[in-house]
Design a protein around this motif. Structure first.
Motif, short mmCIF file in Angstrom:
data_model
loop_
_atom_site.label_atom_id
_atom_site.label_comp_id
_atom_site.label_asym_id
_atom_site.label_seq_id
_atom_site.Cartn_x
_atom_site.Cartn_y
_atom_site.Cartn_z
N ILE A 117 0.82 -1.21 0.00
CA ILE A 117 0.00 0.00 0.00
C ILE A 117 0.85 1.26 0.00
O ILE A 117 0.40 2.34 -0.38
N HIS A 118 2.13 1.15 0.42
CA HIS A 118 3.01 2.31 0.54
C HIS A 118 4.05 2.31 -0.58
O HIS A 118 5.01 1.53 -0.53
N PRO A 119 3.92 3.17 -1.58
CA PRO A 119 4.99 3.29 -2.58
C PRO A 119 6.30 3.65 -1.89
O PRO A 119 6.35 4.60 -1.10
N PRO A 120 7.38 2.93 -2.13
CA PRO A 120 8.63 3.16 -1.40
C PRO A 120 9.21 4.55 -1.67
O PRO A 120 9.10 5.07 -2.79
N PRO A 121 9.83 5.18 -0.67
CA PRO A 121 10.52 6.45 -0.91
C PRO A 121 11.55 6.30 -2.03
O PRO A 121 12.26 5.29 -2.11
N GLY A 122 11.61 7.30 -2.90
CA GLY A 122 12.52 7.25 -4.03
C GLY A 122 11.92 6.63 -5.27
O GLY A 122 12.49 6.74 -6.37
N SER A 123 10.79 5.93 -5.13
CA SER A 123 10.11 5.39 -6.31
C SER A 123 9.43 6.54 -7.06
O SER A 123 9.24 7.63 -6.52
N ALA A 124 9.10 6.28 -8.30
CA ALA A 124 8.53 7.33 -9.15
C ALA A 124 7.11 6.95 -9.56
O ALA A 124 6.81 5.78 -9.80
N ILE A 125 6.26 7.95 -9.62
CA ILE A 125 4.85 7.77 -9.95
C ILE A 125 4.50 8.61 -11.16
O ILE A 125 4.93 9.77 -11.28
N ARG A 126 3.75 8.02 -12.06
CA ARG A 126 3.14 8.79 -13.15
C ARG A 126 1.62 8.64 -13.03
O ARG A 126 1.09 7.53 -13.02
N VAL A 127 0.94 9.78 -12.92
CA VAL A 127 -0.52 9.79 -12.90
C VAL A 127 -1.00 10.46 -14.19
O VAL A 127 -0.54 11.56 -14.52
N THR A 128 -1.89 9.79 -14.90
CA THR A 128 -2.43 10.31 -16.15
C THR A 128 -3.93 10.48 -16.01
O THR A 128 -4.64 9.57 -15.57
N PHE A 129 -4.41 11.67 -16.37
CA PHE A 129 -5.83 11.99 -16.31
C PHE A 129 -6.34 12.22 -17.73
O PHE A 129 -5.68 12.90 -18.52
N LEU A 130 -7.52 11.68 -18.03
CA LEU A 130 -8.13 11.85 -19.34
C LEU A 130 -9.46 12.58 -19.21
O LEU A 130 -10.29 12.23 -18.37
N LYS A 131 -9.65 13.58 -20.06
CA LYS A 131 -10.94 14.24 -20.21
C LYS A 131 -11.53 13.76 -21.53
O LYS A 131 -10.93 13.96 -22.59
#
Length: 218
Positions: free
Chosen positions: A110-124
């Motif tokens: 449940i916890h993304p590790p510190p230093g990991s990278a996240i990409r969030v993509t939103f679509l309209k």
């Protein structure tokens, strides 16, 4: 733990003249909300990169949270500690805000590790698309993890809180071991094909992509 979690992503645009020390104090206060009982995961910090087809969406910071249920998210939203952080720290520093929430299968970690990278993509999406079209798009999005092996976690869904979403209705979040793995995704031919396929079918009005590195512990 529930078989589902709620992904809660908030984007902020800090004022151009905001005092950096006050921004840091606000981020510290936001990150301190991890102590609330309703919160499974929470991290906040500056966005690494934001790409948008709309020049007006100049967001600068991101908050990513996970909750066990919609009820827990609602309780967090009205919790006195959260309200205090918004009023005492953020309100005077922020020019704009956007929030998107979706239900996702519970992550193994449940916890993304510190230093990991996240990409969030939103679509309209274009107006008046039927549920069958949305289902087709979501099915294509869910296939992204299989096409790109360096993604360690992946969730996607339809926004259930339209009030502050600026018309964005679908979202997906991909977690990578680090920044280099995230950046290599931009050259993935399968992903490029998927995006072009959606645009060719005239489904997507606009897209917003936010990259973020989970802060290391202080």
């Amino acid at each position: 733990m529930s078989s589902q979690t709620v992904e809660h992503v908030v984007l902020f645009k800090a004022k151009d003249n905001a005092d950096p020390s006050k921004i840091n104090a606000w981020l510290d206060a936001l990150n301190g909300l991890i102590s609330l009982d309703q919160v499974l995961h929470l991290s906040a910090g500056p966005a690494l990169q934001i790409r948008s087809s709309s020049s007006s969406l100049g967001f600068t910071h991101i908050l990513h949270c996970r909750y066990g249920s919609e009820q827990d998210l609602a309780a967090y939203s009205v919790h006195p500690s959260h309200v205090s952080v918004v009023k005492d720290h953020g309100q005077s520093l922020i020019d704009d805000i956007m929030a998107v929430d979706w239900l996702a299968a519970a992550a193994h970690d449940i916890h993304p590790p510190p230093g990991s990278a996240i990409r969030v993509t939103f679509l309209k999406l274009k107006e008046d698309l039927g549920d069958d079209v949305k289902s087709e798009i979501l099915a294509g999005i869910r296939g992204i993890k299989e096409r790109f092996g360096q993604i360690t976690q992946f969730t996607s869904g339809e926004n259930f809180s339209p009030g502050r979403a600026k018309g964005f209705s679908l979202a997906w979040l991909a977690l990578f071991p680090g920044r280099s793995e995230l950046e290599s995704m931009d050259s993935n031919e399968d992903l490029i094909y998927l995006k072009e396929q959606q645009k060719d079918k005239d489904f997507v009005e606009s897209e917003l992509v936010v990259d973020y590195v989970v802060p290391l512990p202080l």
